[in-house]
Write a protein that holds these residues in place. Structure first.
Motif, PDB file in Angstrom:
ATOM      1  N   VAL A   1       7.339   4.291  -1.611  1.00 30.08           N
ATOM      2  CA  VAL A   1       7.089   4.908  -0.305  1.00 30.08           C
ATOM      3  C   VAL A   1       8.154   5.962   0.012  1.00 30.08           C
ATOM      4  CG1 VAL A   1       7.029   4.471   2.184  1.00 30.08           C
ATOM      5  CG2 VAL A   1       5.777   2.972   0.618  1.00 30.08           C
ATOM      6  N   TYR A   2       9.414   5.659  -0.260  1.00 30.10           N
ATOM      7  CA  TYR A   2      10.453   6.646   0.018  1.00 30.10           C
ATOM      8  C   TYR A   2      10.240   7.917  -0.794  1.00 30.10           C
ATOM      9  CZ  TYR A   2      13.381   3.491   2.828  1.00 30.10           C
ATOM     10  OH  TYR A   2      13.885   2.677   3.816  1.00 30.10           O
ATOM     11  N   ASP A   3       9.776   7.770  -2.035  1.00 29.43           N
ATOM     12  CA  ASP A   3       9.493   8.957  -2.846  1.00 29.43           C
ATOM     13  C   ASP A   3       8.339   9.770  -2.264  1.00 29.43           C
ATOM     14  OD1 ASP A   3      11.524   8.519  -4.641  1.00 29.43           O
ATOM     15  OD2 ASP A   3      10.258   7.468  -6.098  1.00 29.43           O
ATOM     16  N   GLU A   4       7.369   9.099  -1.658  1.00 31.13           N
ATOM     17  CA  GLU A   4       6.274   9.822  -0.995  1.00 31.13           C
ATOM     18  C   GLU A   4       6.825  10.741   0.086  1.00 31.13           C
ATOM     19  OE1 GLU A   4       2.383   8.025   0.100  1.00 31.13           O
ATOM     20  OE2 GLU A   4       3.380   6.155  -0.467  1.00 31.13           O
ATOM     21  N   LEU A   5       7.767  10.235   0.866  1.00 28.05           N
ATOM     22  CA  LEU A   5       8.334  11.053   1.933  1.00 28.05           C
ATOM     23  C   LEU A   5       9.161  12.201   1.376  1.00 28.05           C
ATOM     24  CD1 LEU A   5       7.455   8.608   3.752  1.00 28.05           C
ATOM     25  CD2 LEU A   5       9.401   9.217   5.181  1.00 28.05           C
ATOM     26  N   ARG A   6       9.928  11.934   0.322  1.00 27.11           N
ATOM     27  CA  ARG A   6      10.766  12.984  -0.251  1.00 27.11           C
ATOM     28  C   ARG A   6       9.930  14.164  -0.723  1.00 27.11           C
ATOM     29  NH1 ARG A   6      13.362   8.364  -2.635  1.00 27.11           N
ATOM     30  NH2 ARG A   6      15.389   7.979  -1.629  1.00 27.11           N
ATOM     31  N   GLY A   7       8.758  13.893  -1.274  1.00 27.97           N
ATOM     32  CA  GLY A   7       7.915  14.959  -1.783  1.00 27.97           C
ATOM     33  C   GLY A   7       6.783  15.342  -0.868  1.00 27.97           C
ATOM     34  N   GLY A   8       6.803  14.838   0.362  1.00 26.06           N
ATOM     35  CA  GLY A   8       5.651  14.993   1.244  1.00 26.06           C
ATOM     36  C   GLY A   8       5.682  16.183   2.168  1.00 26.06           C
ATOM     37  N   GLY A   9       6.748  16.978   2.137  1.00 21.95           N
ATOM     38  CA  GLY A   9       6.805  18.139   3.010  1.00 21.95           C
ATOM     39  C   GLY A   9       7.496  17.829   4.324  1.00 21.95           C
ATOM     40  N   PRO A  10       7.575  18.834   5.205  1.00 22.45           N
ATOM     41  CA  PRO A  10       8.326  18.672   6.459  1.00 22.45           C
ATOM     42  C   PRO A  10       7.593  17.794   7.468  1.00 22.45           C
ATOM     43  CG  PRO A  10       7.231  20.798   6.420  1.00 22.45           C
ATOM     44  CD  PRO A  10       7.006  20.191   5.061  1.00 22.45           C
ATOM     45  N   VAL A  11       8.388  17.177   8.325  1.00 19.77           N
ATOM     46  CA  VAL A  11       7.868  16.489   9.507  1.00 19.77           C
ATOM     47  C   VAL A  11       7.881  17.493  10.647  1.00 19.77           C
ATOM     48  CG1 VAL A  11       8.320  14.642  11.178  1.00 19.77           C
ATOM     49  CG2 VAL A  11       8.653  14.230   8.726  1.00 19.77           C
ATOM     50  N   PRO A  12       6.830  17.567  11.464  1.00 17.91           N
ATOM     51  CA  PRO A  12       6.785  18.589  12.513  1.00 17.91           C
ATOM     52  C   PRO A  12       7.941  18.464  13.502  1.00 17.91           C
ATOM     53  CG  PRO A  12       5.064  16.923  12.831  1.00 17.91           C
ATOM     54  CD  PRO A  12       5.640  16.698  11.472  1.00 17.91           C
ATOM     55  N   ASP A  13       8.353  19.607  14.038  1.00 14.24           N
ATOM     56  CA  ASP A  13       9.468  19.669  14.979  1.00 14.24           C
ATOM     57  C   ASP A  13       8.943  19.330  16.374  1.00 14.24           C
ATOM     58  OD1 ASP A  13      11.778  20.148  16.342  1.00 14.24           O
ATOM     59  OD2 ASP A  13      11.913  22.275  15.868  1.00 14.24           O
ATOM     60  N   VAL A  14       8.891  18.020  16.661  1.00  9.84           N
ATOM     61  CA  VAL A  14       8.375  17.547  17.947  1.00  9.84           C
ATOM     62  C   VAL A  14       9.472  16.749  18.646  1.00  9.84           C
ATOM     63  CG1 VAL A  14       5.970  17.493  17.168  1.00  9.84           C
ATOM     64  CG2 VAL A  14       7.415  15.456  16.870  1.00  9.84           C
ATOM     65  N   PRO A  15       9.394  16.604  19.977  1.00  5.82           N
ATOM     66  CA  PRO A  15      10.381  15.784  20.675  1.00  5.82           C
ATOM     67  C   PRO A  15      10.494  14.402  20.043  1.00  5.82           C
ATOM     68  CG  PRO A  15       9.060  16.985  22.257  1.00  5.82           C
ATOM     69  CD  PRO A  15       8.422  17.219  20.915  1.00  5.82           C
ATOM     70  N   THR A  16      11.729  13.974  19.802  1.00  4.61           N
ATOM     71  CA  THR A  16      11.980  12.736  19.065  1.00  4.61           C
ATOM     72  C   THR A  16      13.148  11.986  19.690  1.00  4.61           C
ATOM     73  OG1 THR A  16      11.198  13.721  16.978  1.00  4.61           O
ATOM     74  CG2 THR A  16      12.619  11.780  16.815  1.00  4.61           C
ATOM     75  N   ILE A  17      12.984  10.691  19.856  1.00  3.90           N
ATOM     76  CA  ILE A  17      14.087   9.817  20.259  1.00  3.90           C
ATOM     77  C   ILE A  17      14.228   8.742  19.194  1.00  3.90           C
ATOM     78  CG2 ILE A  17      14.984   8.201  21.963  1.00  3.90           C
ATOM     79  CD1 ILE A  17      13.500   9.707  24.128  1.00  3.90           C
ATOM     80  N   VAL A  18      15.452   8.590  18.687  1.00  2.00           N
ATOM     81  CA  VAL A  18      15.755   7.594  17.665  1.00  2.00           C
ATOM     82  C   VAL A  18      16.626   6.514  18.296  1.00  2.00           C
ATOM     83  CG1 VAL A  18      16.731   7.167  15.382  1.00  2.00           C
ATOM     84  CG2 VAL A  18      15.663   9.384  15.883  1.00  2.00           C
TER      85      VAL A  18
ATOM     86  N   ARG B   1       0.843  -1.192   0.000  1.00  2.00           N
ATOM     87  CA  ARG B   1       0.000   0.000   0.000  1.00  2.00           C
ATOM     88  C   ARG B   1       0.878   1.241   0.000  1.00  2.00           C
ATOM     89  NH1 ARG B   1      -3.310  -0.556   5.301  1.00  2.00           N
ATOM     90  NH2 ARG B   1      -4.888   0.748   4.324  1.00  2.00           N
ATOM     91  N   SER B   2       0.289   2.373  -0.322  1.00  2.00           N
ATOM     92  CA  SER B   2       1.035   3.615  -0.225  1.00  2.00           C
ATOM     93  C   SER B   2       1.109   4.047   1.235  1.00  2.00           C
ATOM     94  CB  SER B   2       0.374   4.712  -1.054  1.00  2.00           C
ATOM     95  OG  SER B   2      -0.824   5.157  -0.442  1.00  2.00           O
ATOM     96  N   ALA B   3       2.105   4.853   1.550  1.00  2.25           N
ATOM     97  CA  ALA B   3       2.225   5.367   2.910  1.00  2.25           C
ATOM     98  C   ALA B   3       1.061   6.287   3.249  1.00  2.25           C
ATOM     99  CB  ALA B   3       3.555   6.102   3.075  1.00  2.25           C
ATOM    100  N   ALA B   4       0.545   7.008   2.267  1.00  2.00           N
ATOM    101  CA  ALA B   4      -0.601   7.883   2.509  1.00  2.00           C
ATOM    102  C   ALA B   4      -1.833   7.064   2.878  1.00  2.00           C
ATOM    103  CB  ALA B   4      -0.878   8.746   1.282  1.00  2.00           C
ATOM    104  N   GLU B   5      -2.039   5.929   2.208  1.00  2.00           N
ATOM    105  CA  GLU B   5      -3.171   5.059   2.559  1.00  2.00           C
ATOM    106  C   GLU B   5      -3.078   4.633   4.013  1.00  2.00           C
ATOM    107  OE1 GLU B   5      -4.712   2.032  -0.538  1.00  2.00           O
ATOM    108  OE2 GLU B   5      -2.570   2.299  -0.989  1.00  2.00           O
ATOM    109  N   VAL B   6      -1.883   4.226   4.422  1.00  4.18           N
ATOM    110  CA  VAL B   6      -1.688   3.788   5.809  1.00  4.18           C
ATOM    111  C   VAL B   6      -1.936   4.948   6.764  1.00  4.18           C
ATOM    112  CG1 VAL B   6      -0.002   2.906   7.456  1.00  4.18           C
ATOM    113  CG2 VAL B   6      -0.104   1.952   5.141  1.00  4.18           C
ATOM    114  N   ALA B   7      -1.444   6.144   6.428  1.00  6.35           N
ATOM    115  CA  ALA B   7      -1.624   7.307   7.297  1.00  6.35           C
ATOM    116  C   ALA B   7      -3.099   7.664   7.443  1.00  6.35           C
ATOM    117  CB  ALA B   7      -0.845   8.502   6.738  1.00  6.35           C
TER     118      ALA B   7
END
Length: 281
Positions: free
Chosen positions: A191-208, A63-69
């Protein structure tokens, strides 16, 4: 415990009033594989199975990442949520954050995939990655010996799960293992191309969190030096993901592998989730 929302199997654990924590499994895993993290207090936890996986209704894969979202937004509601994403689930979490930034309060990424992965790896890693992609339709059924070994491994990893849940999960993983390959088939091609063209991810607290032992499957296909360099590149990528937000942190889960870091180092993952929730409070 299990309820259905528009054909999606969901599991809600914990009381109301706390933060909302939503788990996005990696390809091949399902909501209940993350049951051990829901003991973290001060939050309402939502486990769920993406369409076409687990006990949700069948769906054409991949599926596309947008469908999952969009599916997750229908199931989880407006939030804001803390998203716990593992591997490909972390990619879906970031796509959700692009599409619904106001619905995301924080991100906990467990050995996440990323659209710029191969820019951080040796050139030979792309060829190694291609060799690791079998055709699901061409793979034979698991032998009795493979099934027995897999069952033993799952029984150990899921030892703390309630017996009925553990048996249901093991049965699923032993019979539906091809779903991981089907679901991830478009990760690099679409899916990776969706993210590349999908705009910014919000600046929220993140732990990787990086799985310190990497992906054991790589060792079966590549020489040790290449595998080591690839792991170093992944660590660099994950560090850059954490550095890209104002309140980001990168941690290494020593001894954990890519496939199930939250099962091999549960205390460290629960500690990271607790720390992330504390940041939000």
């Amino acid at each position: 415990m299990r309820t259905m929302v528009d054909g999606v199997a969901t599991y809600r654990i914990g009381g109301s009033g706390g933060a909302s924590v939503v788990y996005l499994p990696g390809a091949g895993l399902v909501g209940l594989d993350f049951l051990n993290l829901t003991s973290v207090p001060g939050a309402a936890h939502l486990l769920y199975d993406r369409g076409g996986t687990g006990w949700s209704a069948p769906a054409a894969l991949p599926r596309s990442a947008a469908e999952v979202a969009h599916e997750l937004r229908r199931v989880a509601g407006p939030g804001p949520h803390v998203l716990v994403g593992h591997s490909m689930g972390a990619v879906y979490a970031r796509r959700f954050a692009q599409l619904y930034p106001a619905s995301v309060a924080g991100l906990l990424m467990l050995d996440p995939g990323h659209e710029d992965l191969f820019a951080h790896l040796p050139a030979e890693a792309a060829s190694l990655n291609d060799r690791m992609k079998p055709d699901p339709a061409q793979l034979p059924e698991l032998t009795p010996e493979q099934l027995s070994a897999a069952r033993t491994a799952y029984e150990s990893l899921l030892a703390s799960w309630p017996p009925d849940v553990r048996e249901e999960l093991i049965g699923y993983h032993l019979t539906k293992w091809r779903i991981a390959l089907l679901e991830s088939a478009n990760l690099e091609s679409a899916v990776y191309d969706e993210l590349r063209g999908g705009g910014p991810v919000p600046d929220v607290p993140t732990i990787v969190l990086t799985a310190g032992a990497g992906n054991p499957a790589w060792s079966a296909y590549g020489p040790p030096e290449l595998v080591r360099k690839a792991l170093d590149g992944i660590r660099d990528l994950h560090a850059s993901m954490a550095a890209a937000v104002t309140d980001g942190e990168h941690r290494i889960l020593e001894g954990a592998t890519h496939q199930v870091p939250h099962l091999e180092q549960p205390d460290a993952v629960r500690a990271a989730l607790s720390d992330l929730l504390a940041k939000l409070r």
